[in-house]
Scaffold this active site. Structure first.
Site, PDB file in Angstrom:
ATOM      1  N   GLY A 244      -4.737   5.278   9.565  1.00 48.56           N
ATOM      2  CA  GLY A 244      -3.764   5.954   8.703  1.00 48.56           C
ATOM      3  C   GLY A 244      -2.536   6.446   9.444  1.00 48.56           C
TER       4      GLY A 244
ATOM      5  N   GLY B  81      -2.533   0.121  13.026  1.00 45.57           N
ATOM      6  CA  GLY B  81      -2.964  -1.225  12.610  1.00 45.57           C
ATOM      7  C   GLY B  81      -1.756  -2.103  12.319  1.00 45.57           C
ATOM      8  N   LYS B  82      -0.792  -1.504  11.643  1.00 40.40           N
ATOM      9  CA  LYS B  82       0.451  -2.208  11.301  1.00 40.40           C
ATOM     10  C   LYS B  82       1.159  -2.657  12.589  1.00 40.40           C
ATOM     11  CE  LYS B  82       4.625  -1.238   8.613  1.00 40.40           C
ATOM     12  NZ  LYS B  82       5.400  -0.157   7.984  1.00 40.40           N
TER      13      LYS B  82
ATOM     14  N   TYR C 271      -2.316  -6.188   4.413  1.00 36.05           N
ATOM     15  CA  TYR C 271      -1.725  -7.411   4.975  1.00 36.05           C
ATOM     16  C   TYR C 271      -0.526  -7.891   4.154  1.00 36.05           C
ATOM     17  CZ  TYR C 271      -5.644  -7.631   8.204  1.00 36.05           C
ATOM     18  OH  TYR C 271      -6.541  -7.336   9.194  1.00 36.05           O
TER      19      TYR C 271
ATOM     20  N   VAL D  68      -9.883  -7.425  13.370  1.00 38.87           N
ATOM     21  CA  VAL D  68      -8.883  -6.352  13.452  1.00 38.87           C
ATOM     22  C   VAL D  68      -9.597  -5.014  13.225  1.00 38.87           C
ATOM     23  CG1 VAL D  68      -6.721  -5.426  12.526  1.00 38.87           C
ATOM     24  CG2 VAL D  68      -7.103  -7.900  12.551  1.00 38.87           C
TER      25      VAL D  68
ATOM     26  N   GLN E 168     -10.552  -4.808   0.451  1.00 35.94           N
ATOM     27  CA  GLN E 168      -9.931  -3.480   0.655  1.00 35.94           C
ATOM     28  C   GLN E 168      -8.735  -3.501   1.616  1.00 35.94           C
ATOM     29  OE1 GLN E 168     -12.951  -4.381   1.525  1.00 35.94           O
ATOM     30  NE2 GLN E 168     -13.510  -3.639   3.568  1.00 35.94           N
TER      31      GLN E 168
ATOM     32  N   GLY F  90      -0.494   4.171  11.188  1.00 33.03           N
ATOM     33  CA  GLY F  90       0.408   3.037  11.388  1.00 33.03           C
ATOM     34  C   GLY F  90       0.072   2.167  12.596  1.00 33.03           C
TER      35      GLY F  90
END
Lengths: 179, 179
Positions: free
Chosen positions: B124, B128-129, B159, B116, B154, B126
């Site tokens: 920062g 990745g979310k 998750y 990922v 980290q 969003g």
């Protein structure tokens, strides 16, 4: 073949060469002490990526109390696993599946081992260890360097003995389940 | 198309509807605030199992300081992943890969998410979310119930926010590396 036959015969006649739980491995045959400890040995056949009977697998999973899974989903999972390893032995000319494990993989960097199972009557004889060693050997043959699994608490020690490390560098196994 | 165009236009004219790091998602387009915060929005395209340029992927991995991997092995890994998700945006008619994730799976019970990565300039916000949400959605579409990953210390919190659980029922992630 003659050499192997005589080799095995020799080994069978030297019971004292075997310690408890020790296994002789030659090619795809594992020799273990007979269940009744009557001085005879059982030939356990190890097969990789051979056809597997889904019915036999279901029976094996039943024997360790796993939740029954839809046979169609099991077939899909088997078909899409990178590696399938089976242990079986013949009794009265009938093949009996007594061990199983599989791995998913990207065939390159990572593999994850799932569904490691040994029939209760054959547990404690080193078969699980041998099954895992063969999986690691095969995955290494494909130059797969990150071999992973998710271990239930009661088998963590077993995998540690095989060289598996829990949470290396603080890396944590995480699960997402449908809510 | 006209509806979506006008919808997006409306949204673009209502900056105050967006909080920090908030994302508007419509079909496969994510709208994020422009990097320079000048009141404009960037269209980020989300593609699943589309062709990916290995060169672009290498550049993206370089941007987060990952160790360079042999391109041939990367190709094999991509080819044998069940799911590939990419985020990209267009600048001067050039496509730029800014996000990536992939999953191996048996296409049935289990999946494991690997690699990922979001480009540092786009972290920062969003993305990745959103990337992870799309992966989960897609895996759930295939009725895969056990979604797993191995998280560096980290990113464990990240998750957890997405509903992932560390070591459920004491199940431990374990790794075997070549010695």
């Amino acid at each position: 073949m003659t050499f192997w036959k005589s080799f095995f015969k020799q080994q069978r006649n030297h019971n004292n060469n075997f310690k408890n739980n020790e296994i002789m491995t030659r090619r795809n045959i594992l020799l273990i002490k007979d269940l009744n400890n009557n001085g005879e040995y059982l030939d356990i056949y190890l097969n990789i990526n051979n056809n597997i009977s889904l019915y036999d697998l279901e029976k094996l999973c039943d024997s360790v109390g796993w939740v029954k899974r839809p046979i169609k989903k099991v077939k899909t999972a088997i078909d899409n696993s990178f590696l399938i390893v089976c242990l079986s032995y013949y009794k009265d000319n009938k093949k009996n599946l007594i061990g199983f494990a599989r791995a998913t993989s990207d065939n390159s960097f990572n593999a994850t081992i799932w569904d490691v199972v040994i029939h209760p009557e054959f547990q404690g004889k080193g078969l699980g260890k041998e099954l895992m060693k063969q999986i690691i050997k095969k995955l290494r043959h494909y130059d797969i360097s990150t071999i992973t699994l998710f271990a239930d608490p009661q088998v963590i020690k077993f995998y540690k003995h095989l060289g598996f490390v829990v949470d290396p560098d603080g890396i944590k196994g995480m699960f997402w389940y449908p809510s």
